[in-house]
Design an enzyme around this catalytic site. Structure first.
Site, short mmCIF file in Angstrom:
data_model
loop_
_atom_site.label_atom_id
_atom_site.label_comp_id
_atom_site.label_asym_id
_atom_site.label_seq_id
_atom_site.Cartn_x
_atom_site.Cartn_y
_atom_site.Cartn_z
N CYS B 77 1.00 -6.34 -7.81
CA CYS B 77 0.36 -5.17 -7.20
C CYS B 77 -1.16 -5.25 -7.30
O CYS B 77 -1.75 -6.13 -6.69
CB CYS B 77 0.92 -3.88 -7.83
N HIS B 182 6.54 -4.45 -6.64
CA HIS B 182 6.81 -4.41 -8.07
C HIS B 182 8.19 -5.02 -8.36
O HIS B 182 9.19 -4.32 -8.26
CB HIS B 182 6.79 -2.96 -8.58
N GLU B 184 9.44 -5.61 -11.10
CA GLU B 184 9.99 -4.92 -12.28
C GLU B 184 10.65 -3.59 -11.93
O GLU B 184 11.33 -3.00 -12.76
CB GLU B 184 8.90 -4.73 -13.34
#
Lengths: 251, 202
Positions: B77, B182, B184
């Site tokens: 990001c 992202h 994650e």
């Protein structure tokens, strides 16, 4: 294409999911972490955890729950309920929440939205609005869980929240909430026309068609529901397959 | 495996720590040049504003450290945007690892909302045929984005997303890898992408 999001909402009291659930035969259906993971595995795009405990002790328990959710969950999640000042936001984001939703406190002190956006960015600030269509056809904002009317109109307040830096509007129609008769599509469409930030539709989900209509007619970016998911009435994989068949972009 | 995460003034760094833990990797959150240099893998994550992040990195000498890393590095990001030459956000000179300009989305119509927030699909660039080790970026899969600035498609684009116009969803140059989304927070697809980063040689 950017997908329309499906968001289950979990009410949490004293660290446990409140509403009785009949969900994928989960042994620990009261455990928000287990339930959150089950939803994530089913294809939920985001989750909302609402703290409905008021006590200081309950707040600590909720923060601990947020930490455990953040450890276990691999999709974004929003937390809300009882957020009244910047330190609450700091505590919950510090515990690992991706976004916070503010409601009554923002109506009382609109500058809270500016503060959250200024400190943490607009993307973490969801402004939740409970509104009711009055007899004269106007939409009025309510606070304290829909118990106390305010002088604010839905459209005026939603616009102000956006201008103050809210990243999303979570609009719950009190007229539709609990009816299972569909979302407030006309009001949603009016919001979508007026605002340039994403809108999450809430209140009224009863069938798959209702979700389609919130997206196709109400131009919502996301749709939130609780009981139809918790009681397994609408399994998320089935809902997404249906929406795809209706030409709506979903993950 | 020794994985270091660059510690700086960006938000949401713990979500990467948690994601790595779910993959069985205990990472080290650090701003120590020695610890970053000696790690097997380095992740440069974050959420935040470019000019403030760059000032912090410069004040702490981390700009030099990141550019000098030789092991696989993954920017996420704002981390990816800071690895470019310059960002329109705060008119900020960045690290210059990827020769690209970070631009702000310019919506053409009302329903093109900024930030670009939510799940969107990534695609492989047509001309990409590298023999080099790469991240596993599954064609057509949905991943989670939250951003108002983007990197245009360039020679180092390893995945494309289309929102308002095609832009770089991922970049790759030598030992530097980056994703605008992202991983994650991108469910099982994101986990596979992070796993493929951990599995990179070197």
């Amino acid at each position: 294409m950017l997908a329309k999001r499906i968001i289950p909402c979990l009410d949490v009291k004293d660290g446990q999911t409140v509403k009785g659930t009949n969900f994928v035969n989960l042994r620990h259906a009261g455990d928000p972490v287990a339930l959150g993971k089950a939803y994530s595995d089913q294809g939920a795009d985001e989750l909302v955890f609402l703290d409905i405990t008021a006590s200081v002790e309950g707040r600590r328990t909720f923060t601990e729950m947020v930490t455990r959710v953040a450890e276990q969950l691999n999709i974004p999640f929003t937390v809300g309920g009882g957020i009244s000042e910047l330190s609450d936001v700091d505590r919950l984001l510090g515990a690992g929440a991706d976004k916070v939703s503010v409601n009554s406190a923002a109506l009382r002190h609109p500058e809270l939205i500016d503060q959250i956006a200024g400190h943490f960015g607009s993307q973490v600030c969801v402004c939740a609005i409970d509104a009711h269509m009055e007899e004269d056809g106007s939409w009025r904002c309510y606070q304290n869980g829909g118990r106390v009317p305010t002088s604010r109109s839905l459209f005026e307040w939603a616009y102000e929240a956006q201008e103050r830096g809210a990243g999303e509007i979570l609009f719950t129609s009190m007229n539709h909430d609990g009816t299972k008769a569909g979302f407030a599509n006309e009001a949603l469409l009016k919001l979508a026309d007026k605002l340039s930030i994403p809108i999450i539709a809430s209140g009224g989900a009863g069938t798959q068609e209702h979700f389609r209509d919130a997206f196709a007619l109400g131009h919502a970016d996301a749709a939130l529901a609780a009981s139809v998911f918790h009681f397994g009435e609408i399994p998320i994989p089935k809902l997404k397959a249906y929406l795809k068949g209706e030409g709506i972009s979903v993950r | 495996m020794n994985v270091a995460i660059v510690k700086y003034n960006a938000g949401n760094i713990y979500s990467v720590v948690n994601a790595l833990k779910r993959l069985g990797v205990d990472s080290l959150l650090t701003d120590s040049p020695e610890e970053l240099a000696s790690a097997d893998k380095v992740v440069f994550p974050g959420q935040g504003e470019a000019s403030q992040a760059m000032s912090y990195l410069r004040e702490h000498g981390l700009d030099q450290v990141i550019c000098s890393l030789r092991q696989p590095v993954l920017g996420i990001c704002i981390g990816m945007q800071l690895m470019c030459t310059h960002s329109e956000e705060g008119d900020t000179d960045c690290l210059g690892i990827f020769p690209a300009e970070v631009k702000r989305f310019q919506p053409r119509q009302h329903d093109e909302k900024v930030p670009h927030m939510g799940w969107n699909q990534i695609y492989m660039p047509a001309n990409r045929c590298s023999e080099e080790p790469a991240l596993m970026l599954p064609n057509g899969e949905f991943v989670y984005f939250v951003h108002s600035y983007y990197v245009p498609v360039c020679d180092f684009t390893s995945a494309i997303c289309d929102y308002i116009q095609p832009f770089s969803a991922a970049l790759h140059r030598d030992n530097f890898y980056a994703t605008q989304f992202h991983p994650e927070k991108s469910g099982s697809v994101g986990e596979r992408i992070l796993r493929s980063f951990l599995d990179l040689p070197g």
